[in-house]
Scaffold this motif. Structure first.
Motif, PDB file in Angstrom:
ATOM      1  N   ARG A  96       0.877  -1.387   0.135  1.00 58.53           N
ATOM      2  CA  ARG A  96       0.143  -0.289   0.135  1.00 58.53           C
ATOM      3  C   ARG A  96       1.259   1.355   0.044  1.00 58.53           C
ATOM      4  NH1 ARG A  96      -6.095  -0.227  -1.068  1.00 58.53           N
ATOM      5  NH2 ARG A  96      -5.871   1.811   0.597  1.00 58.53           N
ATOM      6  N   LYS A  97       1.834   0.702   0.774  1.00 53.45           N
ATOM      7  CA  LYS A  97       3.014   2.594   0.685  1.00 53.45           C
ATOM      8  C   LYS A  97       3.553   2.323  -0.880  1.00 53.45           C
ATOM      9  CE  LYS A  97       4.430   2.106   5.308  1.00 53.45           C
ATOM     10  NZ  LYS A  97       4.672   2.527   6.964  1.00 53.45           N
ATOM     11  N   LEU A  98       4.183   1.027  -1.035  1.00 49.84           N
ATOM     12  CA  LEU A  98       4.662   1.416  -2.425  1.00 49.84           C
ATOM     13  C   LEU A  98       3.904   1.893  -3.542  1.00 49.84           C
ATOM     14  CD1 LEU A  98       6.485  -1.699  -2.836  1.00 49.84           C
ATOM     15  CD2 LEU A  98       7.684   0.082  -2.507  1.00 49.84           C
ATOM     16  N   ILE A  99       2.322   1.573  -3.784  1.00 51.40           N
ATOM     17  CA  ILE A  99       0.997   2.300  -4.101  1.00 51.40           C
ATOM     18  C   ILE A  99       0.745   3.818  -4.422  1.00 51.40           C
ATOM     19  CG2 ILE A  99      -1.016   1.731  -5.120  1.00 51.40           C
ATOM     20  CD1 ILE A  99      -0.973  -1.100  -3.924  1.00 51.40           C
ATOM     21  N   GLY A 100       1.144   4.181  -3.269  1.00 49.01           N
ATOM     22  CA  GLY A 100       0.684   5.555  -2.638  1.00 49.01           C
ATOM     23  C   GLY A 100      -0.606   5.703  -2.646  1.00 49.01           C
ATOM     24  N   SER A 101      -1.036   6.993  -2.577  1.00 50.53           N
ATOM     25  CA  SER A 101      -3.053   6.844  -1.924  1.00 50.53           C
ATOM     26  C   SER A 101      -3.734   6.795  -2.822  1.00 50.53           C
ATOM     27  CB  SER A 101      -2.883   8.892  -1.590  1.00 50.53           C
ATOM     28  OG  SER A 101      -2.275   8.881  -0.396  1.00 50.53           O
ATOM     29  N   THR A 102      -4.794   6.293  -2.925  1.00 47.10           N
ATOM     30  CA  THR A 102      -5.484   6.278  -4.082  1.00 47.10           C
ATOM     31  C   THR A 102      -5.861   8.132  -4.843  1.00 47.10           C
ATOM     32  OG1 THR A 102      -7.019   4.738  -2.634  1.00 47.10           O
ATOM     33  CG2 THR A 102      -8.362   5.348  -4.236  1.00 47.10           C
ATOM     34  N   ASN A 103      -6.061   8.671  -4.650  1.00 46.02           N
ATOM     35  CA  ASN A 103      -6.208  10.034  -5.010  1.00 46.02           C
ATOM     36  C   ASN A 103      -4.372  10.006  -6.002  1.00 46.02           C
ATOM     37  OD1 ASN A 103      -6.388  12.243  -6.831  1.00 46.02           O
ATOM     38  ND2 ASN A 103      -7.723  13.368  -5.532  1.00 46.02           N
ATOM     39  N   PRO A 104      -4.178   9.860  -7.246  1.00 42.41           N
ATOM     40  CA  PRO A 104      -2.203   9.711  -7.839  1.00 42.41           C
ATOM     41  C   PRO A 104      -2.475  11.554  -7.264  1.00 42.41           C
ATOM     42  CG  PRO A 104      -3.847   8.402  -9.099  1.00 42.41           C
ATOM     43  CD  PRO A 104      -4.989   9.323  -7.920  1.00 42.41           C
ATOM     44  N   LEU A 105      -2.990  12.030  -7.411  1.00 42.18           N
ATOM     45  CA  LEU A 105      -2.470  13.858  -7.332  1.00 42.18           C
ATOM     46  C   LEU A 105      -2.300  14.317  -5.692  1.00 42.18           C
ATOM     47  CD1 LEU A 105      -4.853  16.013  -8.930  1.00 42.18           C
ATOM     48  CD2 LEU A 105      -2.684  15.141 -10.184  1.00 42.18           C
ATOM     49  N   GLN A 106      -3.054  13.049  -4.983  1.00 38.28           N
ATOM     50  CA  GLN A 106      -2.449  13.043  -2.878  1.00 38.28           C
ATOM     51  C   GLN A 106      -1.481  12.630  -3.394  1.00 38.28           C
ATOM     52  OE1 GLN A 106      -6.568  13.332  -1.494  1.00 38.28           O
ATOM     53  NE2 GLN A 106      -6.596  15.308  -2.281  1.00 38.28           N
ATOM     54  N   ALA A 107      -0.793  11.008  -4.134  1.00 37.62           N
ATOM     55  CA  ALA A 107      -0.323  10.338  -3.651  1.00 37.62           C
ATOM     56  C   ALA A 107       1.624  10.612  -4.006  1.00 37.62           C
ATOM     57  CB  ALA A 107       0.046   9.203  -4.748  1.00 37.62           C
ATOM     58  N   GLU A 108       2.104  10.779  -2.477  1.00 33.46           N
ATOM     59  CA  GLU A 108       3.315  10.899  -2.555  1.00 33.46           C
ATOM     60  C   GLU A 108       4.238  11.156  -3.517  1.00 33.46           C
ATOM     61  OE1 GLU A 108       4.760  12.884   0.271  1.00 33.46           O
ATOM     62  OE2 GLU A 108       3.151  12.753   0.540  1.00 33.46           O
ATOM     63  N   PRO A 109       5.471  11.572  -4.391  1.00 28.98           N
ATOM     64  CA  PRO A 109       6.646  11.207  -5.189  1.00 28.98           C
ATOM     65  C   PRO A 109       7.598  10.207  -4.782  1.00 28.98           C
ATOM     66  CG  PRO A 109       6.336  13.707  -4.636  1.00 28.98           C
ATOM     67  CD  PRO A 109       5.463  13.092  -3.895  1.00 28.98           C
ATOM     68  N   GLY A 110       7.477   9.054  -5.926  1.00 27.23           N
ATOM     69  CA  GLY A 110       8.349   8.052  -5.558  1.00 27.23           C
ATOM     70  C   GLY A 110       7.582   6.811  -4.613  1.00 27.23           C
ATOM     71  N   THR A 111       5.799   7.173  -5.029  1.00 33.85           N
ATOM     72  CA  THR A 111       5.100   5.881  -4.939  1.00 33.85           C
ATOM     73  C   THR A 111       4.523   5.738  -6.203  1.00 33.85           C
ATOM     74  OG1 THR A 111       3.166   7.000  -4.994  1.00 33.85           O
ATOM     75  CG2 THR A 111       4.271   6.836  -3.163  1.00 33.85           C
ATOM     76  N   ILE A 112       3.599   4.814  -6.913  1.00 33.60           N
ATOM     77  CA  ILE A 112       3.143   4.296  -8.178  1.00 33.60           C
ATOM     78  C   ILE A 112       2.000   4.853  -8.597  1.00 33.60           C
ATOM     79  CG2 ILE A 112       2.153   1.959  -9.473  1.00 33.60           C
ATOM     80  CD1 ILE A 112       3.321  -0.034  -7.483  1.00 33.60           C
ATOM     81  N   ARG A 113       1.617   4.873  -7.979  1.00 31.61           N
ATOM     82  CA  ARG A 113       0.396   6.443  -8.266  1.00 31.61           C
ATOM     83  C   ARG A 113       1.146   7.797  -7.983  1.00 31.61           C
ATOM     84  NH1 ARG A 113      -4.452   3.702  -4.681  1.00 31.61           N
ATOM     85  NH2 ARG A 113      -5.020   2.259  -6.322  1.00 31.61           N
ATOM     86  N   GLY A 114       2.066   7.872  -7.442  1.00 29.16           N
ATOM     87  CA  GLY A 114       2.767   9.735  -7.081  1.00 29.16           C
ATOM     88  C   GLY A 114       3.558   9.765  -8.563  1.00 29.16           C
ATOM     89  N   ASP A 115       3.659   8.334  -9.461  1.00 27.22           N
ATOM     90  CA  ASP A 115       4.906   9.005 -10.070  1.00 27.22           C
ATOM     91  C   ASP A 115       4.159   8.830 -11.091  1.00 27.22           C
ATOM     92  OD1 ASP A 115       7.287   9.068  -8.223  1.00 27.22           O
ATOM     93  OD2 ASP A 115       7.708   7.377  -8.892  1.00 27.22           O
ATOM     94  N   LEU A 116       3.359   7.780 -11.650  1.00 29.73           N
ATOM     95  CA  LEU A 116       2.640   7.631 -12.858  1.00 29.73           C
ATOM     96  C   LEU A 116       1.441   7.954 -13.467  1.00 29.73           C
ATOM     97  CD1 LEU A 116       4.438   3.539 -12.832  1.00 29.73           C
ATOM     98  CD2 LEU A 116       5.490   5.690 -13.230  1.00 29.73           C
ATOM     99  N   ALA A 117       0.397   8.109 -12.732  1.00 31.47           N
ATOM    100  CA  ALA A 117      -1.102   8.696 -12.648  1.00 31.47           C
ATOM    101  C   ALA A 117      -1.280   9.788 -12.180  1.00 31.47           C
ATOM    102  CB  ALA A 117      -2.278   7.473 -11.748  1.00 31.47           C
TER     103      ALA A 117
END
Ligand code: IDP
Ligand code: MG
Length: 160
Positions: A96-117
């Motif tokens: 879940r940490k590697l993936i990041g928050s459900t909303n990619p705009l709130q997901a931290e950089p370095g997470t999958i959603r934060g970097d890629l969505a």
């Protein structure tokens, strides 16, 4: 028998991880798998799969009352997904940490959603939210015989 490889079996969790259709279409399958491999978890199930509507509905049954549920089902069934099971101590919360928050705009950089969505409705990846759901979702998406039990050669270099 190598006791240091066994890491008390009851602590070993399974997480059902899925690259959603947008991740497959965007060519992010290798990137996602690579992040889990490099972290050091063990892959025990992997397949490319066109999800039938009934399975998508069962997987997301807790969200049935949400306004976005119909579009979520359309999204998940809109093309092939890559279904995976990753195993290890603490894998569910770590994934879940590697993936990041459900909303990619709130997901931290370095997470999958934060970097890629950028959008919640196109957030590339699913990961189980509890060890119980890890088991439930693994049983839902994989048939018996589709999972592999194996010992990675790197095991003694990951766990003391
Ligand atoms: P999670 O995937 O981070 O666990 P959940 O709240 O369990 O997030 O929602 C499951 C999936 O439903 C999300 O990953 C996303 O694809 C979709 N979803 C959740 N909330 C919304 C929304 O507000 N609009 C559109 N899709 C949503
Ligand atoms: Mg969820």
């Amino acid at each position: 028998f190598l006791p240091h490889l066994v890491a008390s079996l009851e602590q070993v969790e399974q997480s059902y991880i899925m690259v959603k259709p947008d991740g497959v279409q965007r060519g992010l399958v290798g990137e996602v798998i690579s992040r889990f491999e490099r972290k050091g978890f063990k892959l025990t199930g992997l397949k490319l799969f066109q999800c039938p509507k009934e399975l998508a509905e069962e997987h997301y049954k807790d969200l049935k009352a949400k306004s976005f549920y119909p579009t979520l089902i359309d999204y998940i069934t809109s093309g092939p997904v890559v279904c995976m099971v990753w195993e290890g101590v603490g894998v569910v919360a770590s994934a879940r940490k590697l993936i990041g928050s459900t909303n990619p705009l709130q997901a931290e950089p370095g997470t999958i959603r934060g970097d890629l969505a950028v959008q919640t409705g196109r957030n590339v990846i699913h990961g189980s939210d509890s060890p119980e759901n890890g088991k439930r979702e693994t049983a839902l998406w994989f048939k018996e015989g589709e999972l592999c039990e194996w010992t990675p050669a790197q095991a003694p270099w990951l766990m003391e």
